[in-house]
Design an enzyme around this catalytic site. Structure first.
Site, short mmCIF file in Angstrom:
data_model
loop_
_atom_site.label_atom_id
_atom_site.label_comp_id
_atom_site.label_asym_id
_atom_site.label_seq_id
_atom_site.Cartn_x
_atom_site.Cartn_y
_atom_site.Cartn_z
N GLY A 14 0.79 -1.23 0.00
CA GLY A 14 0.00 0.00 0.00
C GLY A 14 0.82 1.28 0.00
O GLY A 14 0.34 2.34 0.40
N ASN A 16 1.64 2.99 -2.54
CA ASN A 16 1.00 3.90 -3.49
C ASN A 16 -0.29 4.49 -2.90
O ASN A 16 -0.58 5.67 -3.10
CB ASN A 16 0.72 3.19 -4.81
N MET A 97 -3.69 -6.82 -7.47
CA MET A 97 -2.97 -7.86 -8.22
C MET A 97 -3.88 -8.83 -8.98
O MET A 97 -3.45 -9.89 -9.39
CB MET A 97 -2.09 -8.66 -7.25
N ILE A 99 -6.54 -9.43 -12.28
CA ILE A 99 -6.99 -8.87 -13.55
C ILE A 99 -8.50 -8.71 -13.49
O ILE A 99 -9.21 -9.63 -13.08
CB ILE A 99 -6.60 -9.82 -14.71
N ASN A 123 -5.38 2.21 -13.52
CA ASN A 123 -4.47 1.20 -12.94
C ASN A 123 -3.03 1.68 -13.05
O ASN A 123 -2.62 2.26 -14.06
CB ASN A 123 -4.62 -0.12 -13.70
N HIS A 125 0.83 0.74 -13.38
CA HIS A 125 1.64 -0.39 -13.83
C HIS A 125 3.09 0.06 -13.95
O HIS A 125 3.37 1.09 -14.57
CB HIS A 125 1.13 -0.92 -15.18
N ASP A 166 -3.31 -4.01 -18.94
CA ASP A 166 -2.29 -2.95 -18.99
C ASP A 166 -2.23 -2.24 -20.34
O ASP A 166 -1.21 -1.68 -20.71
CB ASP A 166 -0.89 -3.55 -18.67
N GLU A 195 6.48 5.72 -9.11
CA GLU A 195 5.06 5.35 -8.99
C GLU A 195 4.32 6.31 -8.07
O GLU A 195 3.21 6.75 -8.37
CB GLU A 195 4.92 3.93 -8.43
C1 GRF Z 1 3.55 -1.63 -7.33
O1 GRF Z 1 4.80 -1.82 -7.95
C2 GRF Z 1 2.48 -1.77 -8.34
O2 GRF Z 1 2.77 -1.18 -9.57
C3 GRF Z 1 2.44 -3.27 -8.46
O3 GRF Z 1 2.54 -3.73 -7.13
C4 GRF Z 1 3.21 -2.75 -6.38
C5 GRF Z 1 2.26 -2.27 -5.33
O4 GRF Z 1 2.95 -1.59 -4.41
N1 GRF Z 1 1.24 -3.71 -9.09
P1 GRF Z 1 2.18 -0.99 -3.14
O5 GRF Z 1 1.26 -2.07 -2.61
O6 GRF Z 1 1.40 0.20 -3.60
O7 GRF Z 1 3.29 -0.64 -2.20
#
Ligand code: GRF
Length: 213
Positions: A14, A16, A97, A99, A123, A125, A166, A195
């Site tokens: 988490g 992001n 994670m 689809i 999303n 990526h 994607d 990111e």
């Molecule tokens: C990120 O690299 C995202 O792009 C990928 O999984 C990771 C998630 O990171 N799908 P977080 O859970 O936001 O730390």
């Protein structure tokens, strides 16, 4: 003016999600994270959300399968959960994670009766458009550069979610140059920092676009 409501989907750490939470006191002060949905009960992102006072919910595919329910039901129910939040402008898959299927997108898009604002789905990526789609994109880009030093950069993007994995329209992206001799860990760290910038920018872009409609 009432805040624009978003729902964030996670599956793990988490970081992001944390970037979005942190931005709500800054660039994203006009948004409200109405709900965080995790596909895993063990996701640390759930703790991050709770500590920020954000409602959370676990939507686990394993529990559906254990009850003999289908993936299609899982996806339809995910869409209904989001629609029942009410007036959601944007769904952000931040490290989700799984689809998503046609059923999920159709249910959201054909929900005008339930939800006047059909939520846009984006999303994150960790690769550039058309490159390294699917899982382990960071590792695969790193390995590709190891075997072909002429590769100059990879990058991260946020794109609209369509049925092809994607492949939706790019909302925001950022290139990340390779550094010769850099370890995978250091490269990965720089990609995650990218990111965290791009996901905040993408939320801002989407909500600015929807407010000018
Ligand atoms: C990120 O690299 C995202 O792009 C990928 O999984 C990771 C998630 O990171 N799908 P977080 O859970 O936001 O730390």
């Amino acid at each position: 003016m009432s805040k624009q409501r978003i729902v964030v989907l996670i599956s793990g750490n988490g970081s992001n999600l944390q970037a979005i939470i942190d931005a709500t006191s800054n660039q994203l002060r006009n948004i409200e994270i109405a709900l965080v949905i995790s596909s895993k009960a063990s996701a640390h992102g759930l703790t991050r959300a709770s500590e920020a006072g954000i409602p959370t919910l676990v939507h686990s595919l394993k529990s559906y399968k254990d009850k003999g329910l289908t993936r299609s039901q899982f996806d339809k129910d995910l869409a209904d959960i989001i629609l029942n939040v009410g007036n959601v402008q944007l769904v952000v898959m931040a490290g989700w994670m799984l689809i998503v299927s046609r059923e999920f997108l159709d249910r959201l898009q054909h929900s005008a009766d339930v939800n006047p604002t059909v939520p846009r789905v984006i999303n994150l990526h960790p690769a550039l458009p058309g490159e390294f789609s699917g899982v382990n994109a960071i590792q695969r880009a790193f390995d590709a550069q190891q075997s072909d030093p002429s590769l100059r950069r990879s990058g991260v993007m946020v794109h609209d979610v369509i049925e092809d994995v994607d492949m939706g329209k790019v909302v925001e992206m950022e290139e990340v140059e390779f550094i010769n001799g850099e370890s995978l860990e250091d490269f990965e760290s720089r990609m995650h920092q990218a990111e965290h910038r791009v996901i905040v920018k993408a939320v801002q872009t989407c909500l600015q676009q929807s407010s000018t409609k």
